[in-house]
Write a protein that holds these residues in place. Structure first.
Motif, mmCIF file in Angstrom:
data_model
loop_
_atom_site.group_PDB
_atom_site.id
_atom_site.type_symbol
_atom_site.label_atom_id
_atom_site.label_comp_id
_atom_site.label_asym_id
_atom_site.label_seq_id
_atom_site.Cartn_x
_atom_site.Cartn_y
_atom_site.Cartn_z
ATOM 1 N N LEU A 88 -70.257 8.232 58.643
ATOM 2 C CA LEU A 88 -70.962 7.105 58.042
ATOM 3 C C LEU A 88 -71.817 6.401 59.087
ATOM 4 O O LEU A 88 -71.467 6.370 60.270
ATOM 5 N N HIS A 89 -72.922 5.810 58.637
ATOM 6 C CA HIS A 89 -73.703 4.938 59.503
ATOM 7 C C HIS A 89 -73.116 3.537 59.357
ATOM 8 O O HIS A 89 -73.164 2.935 58.282
ATOM 9 N N VAL A 92 -71.131 -0.647 57.179
ATOM 10 C CA VAL A 92 -71.595 -0.525 55.799
ATOM 11 C C VAL A 92 -71.639 -1.911 55.164
ATOM 12 O O VAL A 92 -70.945 -2.833 55.598
ATOM 13 N N SER A 93 -72.438 -2.044 54.131
ATOM 14 C CA SER A 93 -72.579 -3.342 53.466
ATOM 15 C C SER A 93 -72.050 -3.325 52.033
ATOM 16 O O SER A 93 -72.113 -4.342 51.343
ATOM 17 N N TYR A 159 -73.671 6.412 46.177
ATOM 18 C CA TYR A 159 -73.435 5.357 47.171
ATOM 19 C C TYR A 159 -72.438 5.768 48.258
ATOM 20 O O TYR A 159 -72.044 4.943 49.076
ATOM 21 N N SER A 161 -72.693 7.411 50.952
ATOM 22 C CA SER A 161 -73.155 7.283 52.337
ATOM 23 C C SER A 161 -73.486 5.841 52.707
ATOM 24 O O SER A 161 -73.882 5.566 53.841
ATOM 25 N N ARG A 162 -73.295 4.932 51.753
ATOM 26 C CA ARG A 162 -73.662 3.537 51.997
ATOM 27 C C ARG A 162 -72.476 2.581 51.969
ATOM 28 O O ARG A 162 -72.633 1.393 52.256
ATOM 29 N N GLY A 163 -71.307 3.071 51.593
ATOM 30 C CA GLY A 163 -70.181 2.157 51.466
ATOM 31 C C GLY A 163 -68.841 2.850 51.616
ATOM 32 O O GLY A 163 -68.754 4.066 51.794
ATOM 33 N N TYR A 202 -71.051 -8.393 53.281
ATOM 34 C CA TYR A 202 -70.925 -7.233 52.386
ATOM 35 C C TYR A 202 -70.949 -7.644 50.914
ATOM 36 O O TYR A 202 -70.673 -8.796 50.559
#
Length: 235
Positions: A88-89, A92-93, A159, A161-163, A202
Motif C-alpha cells: 500500500l502507499h 491511507v485516508s 478502493y 489500493s486506497r484504504g 481519514y
C-alpha cells in the motif's frame, strides 16, 4: 573509524527508523525467520515481509495509542502464505467497515479456526492472493491480523489500493457487535494514525457505501454512522 561510520550510515539508509519495534523490546526481521514471541506488522521499515518480532506471546501492538490493542499475528492464527503481495502507499485516508457474515466466534480456538476458514474461502473459492481484509475483530475485541497495515487487500472493490478494512467476525444485521469489539476497532484506527499508516483526517465508510452489498449489516452500519469520521460523501 571511517569504515564503521560507512556501515552505520548504510544500515540507516536501508532500515530507516525501527524505533516503534525497538521501543517495545522487539526485533525487526524477515517474517520467514522463527520468532520466539509473535509478529506484528507496521512497526518496521522496509519490505512488507520485514516485521517486528515481539517476545513473550500475544500482547499489545505498539506504544501510546497502540498500547490498548491486542493483535493476534498471522503466524499465531496459522495463516497460509499469500500467493503474492502488493504494498500500500501509506498513509491511507480511507477506512472501510465490513462484517464477515459468518457465525461469531467466542474463544481463541474458535476464532483462529474461523479466520483460517475465511482465508481458505478467499484464496481457494474466490481465487484471491490472501485473506481479503486488513484486520478482523472478534466479539471480545481481539484483533486478528489479515493483510495488515502495509499490504493491498481484497475487501472493497475499486478502493483496495486506497484504504484498509476492518471486518467484524459475525453477522450484524439484527444487532451490533459488543462494545469490546467496537472499541477495539476505534483504538486500532488510532493506532494506525500514531504509526503513520492512516491519515488523521481519514474518512470512514461502510462497505455498502461504495459497493452493491448489504455489508456490514444494518445494525453495524447504523452504529458506524455515529462515529466521528464517518463520511456521507462517496470517495
Amino acid at each position: 573509524m571511517k569504515t564503521i561510520l560507512v556501515v552505520i550510515a548504510c544500515w540507516t539508509l536501508v532500515h530507516g527508523d525501527d524505533s516503534g519495534c525497538l521501543s517495545q523490546g522487539g526485533t525487526c526481521q524477515e517474517d520467514s525467520l522463527q520468532c520466539s514471541g509473535h509478529y506484528v506488522s507496521g512497526l518496521c521499515t522496509g519490505s512488507a515481509t520485514r516485521r517486528c518480532c515481539l517476545h513473550g506471546g500475544t500482547g499489545s501492538s505498539g506504544t501510546g495509542s497502540c498500547a490498548n490493542v491486542k493483535i493476534v499475528s498471522r503466524s499465531e492464527w496459522g495463516a497460509a502464505a499469500p500467493k503474492s503481495v502488493s504494498s500500500l502507499h501509506l498513509p491511507v485516508s480511507l477506512v472501510f467497515i465490513h462484517h464477515t457474515e459468518t457465525p461469531a466466534c467466542h474463544d481463541a480456538a474458535s476464532c483462529r479456526s474461523r479466520v483460517q476458514n475465511i482465508q481458505h474461502y478467499h484464496m481457494v473459492t474466490n481465487g484471491w492472493a490472501d485473506i481479503g481484509y486488513s484486520f478482523l475483530v472478534a466479539e471480545d475485541g481481539t484483533i486478528y491480523e489479515g493483510r495488515g497495515w502495509d499490504r493491498v487487500g481484497a475487501h472493497t472493490e475499486g478502493y483496495n489500493s486506497r484504504g484498509i478494512a476492518f471486518s467484524f467476525i459475525g453477522s450484524y444485521s439484527g444487532g451490533k457487535p459488543p462494545a469490546a469489539a467496537l472499541t477495539a476497532v476505534k483504538n486500532m484506527i488510532q493506532c494506525g494514525i500514531s504509526l503513520g499508516k492512516v491519515t488523521s483526517g481519514y474518512h470512514l465508510y461502510g462497505h455498502r457505501d461504495v459497493n452493491q452489498t448489504s455489508c456490514p449489516g444494518d445494525a453495524l452500519y447504523h452504529e458506524i454512522q455515529t462515529w466521528p469520521h464517518y463520511s456521507h460523501t462517496k470517495p
